[in-house]
Design an enzyme around this catalytic site. Structure first.
Site, mmCIF file in Angstrom:
data_model
loop_
_atom_site.group_PDB
_atom_site.id
_atom_site.type_symbol
_atom_site.label_atom_id
_atom_site.label_comp_id
_atom_site.label_asym_id
_atom_site.label_seq_id
_atom_site.Cartn_x
_atom_site.Cartn_y
_atom_site.Cartn_z
ATOM 1 N N SER A 139 9.869 2.358 14.689
ATOM 2 C CA SER A 139 9.122 1.643 15.717
ATOM 3 C C SER A 139 8.016 0.823 15.074
ATOM 4 O O SER A 139 7.287 1.312 14.213
ATOM 5 C CB SER A 139 8.506 2.627 16.723
ATOM 6 N N LYS B 99 3.796 -2.930 -15.206
ATOM 7 C CA LYS B 99 2.933 -1.792 -15.506
ATOM 8 C C LYS B 99 3.424 -1.112 -16.778
ATOM 9 O O LYS B 99 4.568 -0.655 -16.847
ATOM 10 C CB LYS B 99 2.928 -0.790 -14.340
ATOM 11 N N LEU C 10 6.767 11.416 2.699
ATOM 12 C CA LEU C 10 5.616 12.229 3.067
ATOM 13 C C LEU C 10 5.981 13.423 3.935
ATOM 14 O O LEU C 10 5.251 14.404 3.967
ATOM 15 C CB LEU C 10 4.574 11.363 3.794
ATOM 16 N N THR D 7 3.533 8.961 -8.683
ATOM 17 C CA THR D 7 4.791 9.672 -8.467
ATOM 18 C C THR D 7 5.290 9.616 -7.024
ATOM 19 O O THR D 7 6.371 10.137 -6.739
ATOM 20 C CB THR D 7 4.644 11.150 -8.876
#
Length: 498
Positions: free
Chosen positions: A39, A78, A331, A342
């Site tokens: 959404s 990086k 998460l 990480t």
């Protein structure tokens, strides 16, 4: 009989959702139908914009053109992380993606360096690391050489929202169906408790055989429905908030991340093509939000491009990242602060693990147990590596650092540090993504030096050792003379955004 997996439903977008969709579609697109539900009303948290080298494996599997990827995500190269004020205020060191010097069988280079230091030679360990040499001079090139002396491993900094958008376009071209909407109800099997379908607010119902929870820290399926529980690691890693703000870009783009220790946590600086990413990771027990904002805004290298955004978090992991027919990725599976970049790797690793163990004919409890076993080890080894940065310090200038120096640490980590301090020996844990060079750089960079070295390092006499070290240092510097500046590389390679 187990249900064959034909319909995969991903809940949530962002980097986790769209990377999952892209890899599943690329590898299994002909075997399964993939639907992603997200959404636009739910914001996306992009704490980290820095990555580690395995991200290149994702791009390779997806067949992504590197120059296009760099342009579309405003990415930069990086080579390392520069750590400022971690071991002690005023000290800096680099954790690079490379390795210093040359190893011998049974004897790594740091043993020779330790021998040289004990013999009174003034040698900087990082002078033997090509990644660090390039980082300091702001240079980069893709070196084509079979000589490991000149290996130059690299990763990227990129805009995570642009990365998610890029992967969405890729996934949809491979047939992934995106459904816009908010999940209002989750239907579950009355006997097994497995998820069977999602009911959206507009009445749409989406059925599936395997559900992947990429809904973020709320864990819409893995926690709110299956209630697998959460293992909190706040007693080892007390930082529980991040504050992020973008700023104007540097005139010259450094090919490394900076991690600057502060009195209550640490600050990141990530250079992108169009702006800099900045943030402060801090402990709310040691610092108020107002104090954090002062620290962050007073330590920017450019003008802030918005108001600081606060992101609360809880360090730890879901007790089971796969439960019944739900796999948590991103998460929803756990959180480790972005000190070693990480976050995106853990997404990638979870997807790869799922692909290796994909339950094509139906979910087998033994497969689920193996997935969870590997996930636990991986999270714990990364956790220990991050704890090392806080624990191996001589700082005592604030309550935050005094508390961290004094806290008990996991037994496995304590044994690893003690072994290195005594002998310079490091053991490799299974599924630890950080190899010996990474542990050596952080340990020695923060002042944990070995008291002894391997007997093979006594092979050359002092004069021979000094000559060998000079030769290695010269070889490491050899590519620099003809190497372009980082920004020049991006333009010449076609990776710079217009």
């Amino acid at each position: 009989m187990p249900t064959a997996i034909k319909r995969v439903v991903i809940v949530g977008g962002g980097t986790a959702g769209w990377m999952t969709a892209a890899l599943l579609a690329r590898v299994l697109g002909r075997q399964v139908a993939i639907t992603l539900v997200e959404s636009d009303d739910i914001g996306i948290i992009g704490v980290g914009e820095a990555t580690i080298p395995p991200i290149q494996n994702v791009n390779a599997v997806l067949g992504i053109d590197e120059a296009e990827f760099l342009r579309e995500t405003k990415a930069t190269i990086k080579l390392a992380i520069r750590f400022d004020d971690w071991g002690a205020i005023g000290e800096s060191y680099y954790h690079t993606f490379g390795a210093a010097g040359r190893n011998l069988p049974f004897c790594s280079f740091h043993h020779f360096w330790t021998r040289a230091r004990r013999a009174g030679m003034d040698v900087d360990y990082w002078d033997f690391d090509l990644n660090r040499l390039c980082a300091v001079e702001g240079k980069f090139a893709k070196i084509q050489s079979g000589d490991p002396t000149w290996n130059l491993p690299y990763a990227y900094h990129f805009d995570s929202s642009l990365y998610g958008r890029y992967l969405r376009g890729y996934s949809e071209r491979l047939g992934v169906v995106r459904v816009e909407g908010l999940v209002q109800h989750v239907r579950r099997d009355a006997q097994s408790g497995a998820v069977t379908a999602l009911s959206l607010r507009d009445g749409t119902e989406i059925a599936g055989d395997l559900f992947i929870d990429c809904s973020g820290a709320r864990g819409l399926l893995i926690q709110q429905q299956l209630n697998v529980g959460y293992e909190d690691w706040g007693h080892w890693l007390p930082c529980d908030r991040a504050m992020a703000v973008p700023s104007t870009r540097f005139a010259q783009t450094a090919p490394y991340t900076r991690a600057i220790a502060q009195g209550c946590g640490w600050q990141w600086r990530i250079p992108l093509q169009h702006r800099n990413g900045n943030g402060l990771v801090y402990s709310s027990r040691h610092c108020s939000d107002e104090q954090a904002a002062d620290i962050l805004l007073n330590n920017l290298d450019g003008e802030a491009l918005g108001e600081p955004r606060i992101i609360p978090f809880r360090t730890g992991r879901a007790r089971r990242q796969w439960d019944r027919n739900v796999v948590a990725i991103g998460l929803s599976s756990g959180f480790l602060e972005p000190l070693e970049s990480t976050s995106i790797y853990l997404i990638q690793s979870a997807i790869v693990r799922l692909l290796h163990l994909f339950p094509h004919a139906g979910i087998d409890d033994r497969v689920v147990q193996e997935y969870n076993r590997q996930s636990q080890i991986e999270y714990e080894t990364i956790r220990d590596f991050i704890i090392l940065h806080y624990h191996a310090t001589r700082r005592d200038d604030s309550a935050f650092w005094r508390d961290l120096r004094a806290m008990p640490i996991p037994e496995r980590l304590a044994a690893k540090i003690a072994l290195f301090r005594s002998s310079g020996v490091l053991t490799q844990d299974p599924l630890d993504i950080f190899m010996e060079p990474s542990w050596v750089q952080v340990l020695m960079g923060q002042g944990a030096l070995p008291a002894d070295y391997h007997p093979l390092a006594d092979g050359p006499d002092d004069a021979e050792l000094a000559a060998q070290l000079r030769q290695i240092a010269a070889l490491k510097r050899e590519p620099l003379a003809n190497m372009p500046l980082h920004d020049s590389f991006l333009r010449a390679f076609g990776g710079a955004a217009a």
